[in-house]
Design an enzyme around this catalytic site. Structure first.
Site, PDB file in Angstrom:
ATOM      1  N   THR A 125       0.805  -1.223   0.000  1.00 48.32           N
ATOM      2  CA  THR A 125       0.000   0.000   0.000  1.00 48.32           C
ATOM      3  C   THR A 125       0.838   1.272   0.000  1.00 48.32           C
ATOM      4  O   THR A 125       1.940   1.310   0.572  1.00 48.32           O
ATOM      5  CB  THR A 125      -0.914   0.007   1.249  1.00 48.32           C
ATOM      6  N   GLU A 127       0.272   3.606   1.834  1.00 43.40           N
ATOM      7  CA  GLU A 127       0.407   4.037   3.239  1.00 43.40           C
ATOM      8  C   GLU A 127       1.818   3.770   3.755  1.00 43.40           C
ATOM      9  O   GLU A 127       2.237   4.365   4.748  1.00 43.40           O
ATOM     10  CB  GLU A 127      -0.608   3.308   4.123  1.00 43.40           C
ATOM     11  N   TYR A 149      -1.097   0.519  10.886  1.00 45.18           N
ATOM     12  CA  TYR A 149      -1.442  -0.170   9.626  1.00 45.18           C
ATOM     13  C   TYR A 149      -0.258  -0.123   8.663  1.00 45.18           C
ATOM     14  O   TYR A 149       0.167  -1.140   8.119  1.00 45.18           O
ATOM     15  CB  TYR A 149      -2.675   0.492   9.000  1.00 45.18           C
ATOM     16  N   LYS A 153       2.060  -3.240   7.235  1.00 41.24           N
ATOM     17  CA  LYS A 153       2.144  -3.515   5.794  1.00 41.24           C
ATOM     18  C   LYS A 153       3.601  -3.493   5.300  1.00 41.24           C
ATOM     19  O   LYS A 153       3.936  -4.158   4.332  1.00 41.24           O
ATOM     20  CB  LYS A 153       1.292  -2.515   5.018  1.00 41.24           C
TER      21      LYS A 153
HETATM   22  P1  NAP Z   1     -11.612  -4.420   2.535  1.00 38.17           P
HETATM   23  O1  NAP Z   1     -12.767  -4.074   1.657  1.00 38.17           O
HETATM   24  O2  NAP Z   1     -11.560  -3.891   3.915  1.00 38.17           O
HETATM   25  O3  NAP Z   1     -11.554  -6.022   2.596  1.00 38.17           O
HETATM   26  C1  NAP Z   1     -10.729  -6.683   3.522  1.00 38.17           C
HETATM   27  C2  NAP Z   1     -11.038  -8.151   3.484  1.00 38.17           C
HETATM   28  O4  NAP Z   1     -10.209  -8.815   4.449  1.00 38.17           O
HETATM   29  C3  NAP Z   1     -12.478  -8.526   3.834  1.00 38.17           C
HETATM   30  O5  NAP Z   1     -12.896  -9.583   2.997  1.00 38.17           O
HETATM   31  C4  NAP Z   1     -12.340  -9.034   5.275  1.00 38.17           C
HETATM   32  O6  NAP Z   1     -13.342  -9.955   5.655  1.00 38.17           O
HETATM   33  C5  NAP Z   1     -11.003  -9.729   5.192  1.00 38.17           C
HETATM   34  N1  NAP Z   1     -10.392  -9.966   6.495  1.00 38.17           N
HETATM   35  C6  NAP Z   1     -10.143  -9.056   7.464  1.00 38.17           C
HETATM   36  N2  NAP Z   1      -9.564  -9.658   8.519  1.00 38.17           N
HETATM   37  C7  NAP Z   1      -9.448 -10.967   8.219  1.00 38.17           C
HETATM   38  C8  NAP Z   1      -8.929 -12.094   8.888  1.00 38.17           C
HETATM   39  N3  NAP Z   1      -8.425 -12.012  10.126  1.00 38.17           N
HETATM   40  N4  NAP Z   1      -8.947 -13.298   8.268  1.00 38.17           N
HETATM   41  C9  NAP Z   1      -9.467 -13.427   7.027  1.00 38.17           C
HETATM   42  N5  NAP Z   1      -9.994 -12.386   6.331  1.00 38.17           N
HETATM   43  C10 NAP Z   1      -9.975 -11.173   6.923  1.00 38.17           C
HETATM   44  O7  NAP Z   1     -10.238  -4.018   1.824  1.00 38.17           O
HETATM   45  P2  NAP Z   1      -9.947  -3.652   0.281  1.00 38.17           P
HETATM   46  O8  NAP Z   1     -10.151  -2.196   0.104  1.00 38.17           O
HETATM   47  O9  NAP Z   1     -10.628  -4.631  -0.590  1.00 38.17           O
HETATM   48  O10 NAP Z   1      -8.376  -3.881   0.231  1.00 38.17           O
HETATM   49  C11 NAP Z   1      -7.820  -5.147  -0.124  1.00 38.17           C
HETATM   50  C12 NAP Z   1      -6.377  -5.213   0.343  1.00 38.17           C
HETATM   51  O11 NAP Z   1      -5.626  -4.196  -0.282  1.00 38.17           O
HETATM   52  C13 NAP Z   1      -6.175  -4.998   1.834  1.00 38.17           C
HETATM   53  O12 NAP Z   1      -5.090  -5.801   2.224  1.00 38.17           O
HETATM   54  C14 NAP Z   1      -5.797  -3.533   1.957  1.00 38.17           C
HETATM   55  O13 NAP Z   1      -5.044  -3.335   3.119  1.00 38.17           O
HETATM   56  C15 NAP Z   1      -5.000  -3.366   0.689  1.00 38.17           C
HETATM   57  N6  NAP Z   1      -4.997  -2.039   0.087  1.00 38.17           N
HETATM   58  C16 NAP Z   1      -6.167  -1.389  -0.175  1.00 38.17           C
HETATM   59  C17 NAP Z   1      -6.145  -0.167  -0.817  1.00 38.17           C
HETATM   60  C18 NAP Z   1      -7.417   0.563  -1.151  1.00 38.17           C
HETATM   61  O14 NAP Z   1      -7.343   1.767  -1.431  1.00 38.17           O
HETATM   62  N7  NAP Z   1      -8.560  -0.104  -1.197  1.00 38.17           N
HETATM   63  C19 NAP Z   1      -4.911   0.401  -1.211  1.00 38.17           C
HETATM   64  C20 NAP Z   1      -3.745  -0.306  -0.943  1.00 38.17           C
HETATM   65  C21 NAP Z   1      -3.782  -1.533  -0.316  1.00 38.17           C
HETATM   66  P3  NAP Z   1     -14.802  -9.472   6.204  1.00 38.17           P
HETATM   67  O15 NAP Z   1     -15.632  -9.283   4.958  1.00 38.17           O
HETATM   68  O16 NAP Z   1     -15.216 -10.602   7.053  1.00 38.17           O
HETATM   69  O17 NAP Z   1     -14.572  -8.189   6.946  1.00 38.17           O
HETATM   70  O1  F7E Z   2      -8.724   8.350   4.525  1.00 36.60           O
HETATM   71  C1  F7E Z   2      -9.001  11.859   5.663  1.00 36.60           C
HETATM   72  C2  F7E Z   2      -8.067  10.934   6.435  1.00 36.60           C
HETATM   73  O2  F7E Z   2      -9.775   6.329   5.503  1.00 36.60           O
HETATM   74  C3  F7E Z   2      -8.236   9.194   3.498  1.00 36.60           C
HETATM   75  C4  F7E Z   2      -7.210   2.286   2.870  1.00 36.60           C
HETATM   76  O3  F7E Z   2      -7.777   1.597   1.779  1.00 36.60           O
HETATM   77  O4  F7E Z   2      -6.030   3.749   1.403  1.00 36.60           O
HETATM   78  C5  F7E Z   2      -6.941   3.730   2.475  1.00 36.60           C
HETATM   79  O5  F7E Z   2      -6.429   4.419   3.597  1.00 36.60           O
HETATM   80  C6  F7E Z   2      -7.918  10.555   4.058  1.00 36.60           C
HETATM   81  C7  F7E Z   2      -7.076  10.577   5.329  1.00 36.60           C
HETATM   82  O6  F7E Z   2      -8.205   6.139   3.496  1.00 36.60           O
HETATM   83  C8  F7E Z   2     -12.241  11.679   7.244  1.00 36.60           C
HETATM   84  O7  F7E Z   2      -7.513  11.623   7.546  1.00 36.60           O
HETATM   85  C9  F7E Z   2     -10.886  13.230   6.587  1.00 36.60           C
HETATM   86  O8  F7E Z   2      -6.119  11.600   5.216  1.00 36.60           O
HETATM   87  O9  F7E Z   2     -10.429   7.049   3.181  1.00 36.60           O
HETATM   88  P1  F7E Z   2      -9.378   6.932   4.206  1.00 36.60           P
HETATM   89  P2  F7E Z   2      -6.652   5.978   3.844  1.00 36.60           P
HETATM   90  O10 F7E Z   2      -6.353   6.229   5.256  1.00 36.60           O
HETATM   91  O11 F7E Z   2      -5.909   6.764   2.828  1.00 36.60           O
HETATM   92  C10 F7E Z   2      -4.753   3.152   1.671  1.00 36.60           C
HETATM   93  C11 F7E Z   2      -3.932   3.225   0.420  1.00 36.60           C
HETATM   94  C12 F7E Z   2      -4.862   1.797   2.246  1.00 36.60           C
HETATM   95  O12 F7E Z   2      -3.994   0.966   2.063  1.00 36.60           O
HETATM   96  C13 F7E Z   2      -5.921   1.590   3.272  1.00 36.60           C
HETATM   97  O13 F7E Z   2      -6.206   0.192   3.424  1.00 36.60           O
HETATM   98  O14 F7E Z   2      -9.145  11.191   4.410  1.00 36.60           O
HETATM   99  N1  F7E Z   2     -10.313  12.039   6.290  1.00 36.60           N
HETATM  100  N2  F7E Z   2     -12.070  13.036   7.177  1.00 36.60           N
HETATM  101  C14 F7E Z   2     -11.130  11.059   6.673  1.00 36.60           C
HETATM  102  N3  F7E Z   2     -11.020   9.718   6.575  1.00 36.60           N
HETATM  103  C15 F7E Z   2     -12.046   8.968   7.042  1.00 36.60           C
HETATM  104  N4  F7E Z   2     -11.973   7.627   6.918  1.00 36.60           N
HETATM  105  N5  F7E Z   2     -13.156   9.547   7.631  1.00 36.60           N
HETATM  106  C16 F7E Z   2     -13.305  10.900   7.758  1.00 36.60           C
HETATM  107  O15 F7E Z   2     -14.287  11.380   8.294  1.00 36.60           O
END
Ligand code: NAP
Ligand code: F7E
Length: 338
Positions: A125, A127, A149, A153
């Site tokens: 990620t 992050e 987090y 990662k």
């Molecule tokens: P998500 O919607 O939160 O999905 C996470 C999945 O992980 C869900 O299916 C959840 O199951 C499962 N899970 C959580 N804890 C678990 C455990 N202990 N054992 C087995 N399964 C578990 O996340 P996403 O946005 O699809 O992201 C997919 C991956 O990419 C994650 O690893 C995230 O950290 C990474 N990532 C995401 C982004 C982004 O912007 N979306 C960017 C960079 C990296 P439940 O349905 O039961 O909760």
């Molecule tokens: O926050 C700001 C917050 O929670 C984005 C995950 O998929 O992407 C995701 O992580 C920004 C941050 O995503 C609120 O402070 C303001 O600056 O949507 P977010 P994230 O933290 O960037 C990365 C790439 C991953 O890997 C992660 O799994 O938005 N922000 N106000 C807020 N964020 C939230 N959630 N809620 C607010 O009210």
């Protein structure tokens, strides 16, 4: 027919990836963890629940991981499961370290032992860049995570690299920048915004309460990004790749784009904790800042350079942030029809 196993198949990316792999003729297996009320909403929405094979699976359980891999020996293994919400990682730091960090080595070590030919994808990620050391961020940028987090990662990322180098495994990491969709979890800022604005457009009167409005993210569409994951595992050699759009946007601008898609025009008033947004037409308050959503440490700026993915994988983000905001806002508006 190739077989794939997806951890986190019930999540946003897992659902889109499962759909993509099915369309390519894969036999798709996925892990679901035991919860009191089984949740396949995203798979149902994509109409694929009956086409995939679901297995009880938990990243915290070494023998469960071992048995799953031993029995299936899939051609491709995508590790997408995680405690993925950055905000919660300060409340659940040890759990996040285990699930997002240690679980990766549990999987890799099992693959090495019983299925070394399986190709492995790790969901790394942006992050990990945290307090960014270079703009834009690329594969070689020094990592400086800013949350439990991000720290967890980083371990997953380096152990993937280490198993590749130590044992010659086909193990790749995708360093993905934020990617969103109508299937995004409701706590992430984009979906929180589009759900809240859709409710207002439907006549609701609760303003959306947000934290830091100034942070900037490189937002793409999740459907585009899962294609990049698949491409990584089709390469002869494993490697790490950034997937990003190369465009960065403040939370405020994303909010504006989503509001415009729902025919609202905003006046932004005040700064910091006093900042608000008002819809010009109706005069209604649609956004106010609530400091409870500030984070203990913030990632202020993310913008990715996906040149390597473009050159090696032929991958490019297809969806602009404006189109993404409109897609999500309209989907939430339609879903809230009476
Ligand atoms: P998500 O919607 O939160 O999905 C996470 C999945 O992980 C869900 O299916 C959840 O199951 C499962 N899970 C959580 N804890 C678990 C455990 N202990 N054992 C087995 N399964 C578990 O996340 P996403 O946005 O699809 O992201 C997919 C991956 O990419 C994650 O690893 C995230 O950290 C990474 N990532 C995401 C982004 C982004 O912007 N979306 C960017 C960079 C990296 P439940 O349905 O039961 O909760
Ligand atoms: O926050 C700001 C917050 O929670 C984005 C995950 O998929 O992407 C995701 O992580 C920004 C941050 O995503 C609120 O402070 C303001 O600056 O949507 P977010 P994230 O933290 O960037 C990365 C790439 C991953 O890997 C992660 O799994 O938005 N922000 N106000 C807020 N964020 C939230 N959630 N809620 C607010 O009210």
């Amino acid at each position: 027919m190739k077989t794939a196993f997806i951890t986190g198949i019930t999540g946003q990316d897992g659902a889109y990836l499962a759909k993509l792999l099915l369309s390519k003729g894969y036999e798709v297996h996925g892990g679901v963890r035991r919860i009191s009320h089984p949740e396949t909403t995203r798979l149902d929405l994509l109409g694929i629940t009956r086409d995939i094979h679901l297995h009880e699976f938990d990243l915290g359980e070494p023998n469960n991981i071992f048995r799953t891999i031993r029995d299936l020996k899939p051609d491709e293994f995508y590790n997408l499961a995680a405690q993925s919400f950055v905000g919660s990682s300060w409340d659940l730091p040890a759990y996040t370290a285990d699930v997002d960090g240690m679980a990766v080595v549990r999987i890799l070590d099992t693959l090495r032992t019983v299925s070394p030919e399986t190709r492995f994808y790790q969901a790394s990620t942006s992050e990990m860049f945290g307090l960014v050391q270079e703009v834009p961020q690329r594969e070689t940028t020094r990592l400086y995570p800013r949350s439990p987090y991000g720290v967890a990662k980083v371990y997953g990322h380096y152990i993937t690299m280490n198993y590749r180098e130590s044992f010659g495994m086909h193990a790749s990491s995708g360093i993905l920048f934020n990617h969103e969709s109508p299937l995004r979890g409701k706590e992430f800022v984009t979906r929180k915004i589009t759900l809240g604005l859709a409710a207002i457009a439907r006549g609701g009167n609760a303003a959306v309460e947000l934290g830091n409005m100034d942070s900037k993210r490189d937002w793409g569409f999740a459907g585009d990004y899962v294609d990049g994951m698949w491409r990584m595992l089709q390469q002869d050699e494993p490697d790490d790749y950034v997937l990003a759009t190369g465009v960065t946007t403040t939370i405020r601008d994303f909010f504006t784009y989503a509001a415009e898609a729902l025919d609202m025009n905003l006046d932004w008033v005040g700064e910091g904790e006093q900042e608000t947004a008002i819809d010009r037409k109706s005069g209604r308050l649609v956004m106010k800042v609530n400091p409870k959503f500030y984070r203990p440490a913030e990632v202020e700026l993310l913008i990715g350079d996906a040149t390597k993915a473009r050159n090696a994988l032929g991958w490019e983000a297809q969806t602009s942030v404006r189109d993404l905001a409109a897609m999500m806002a309209k989907a939430d508006f339609d879903a809230q029809a009476a």
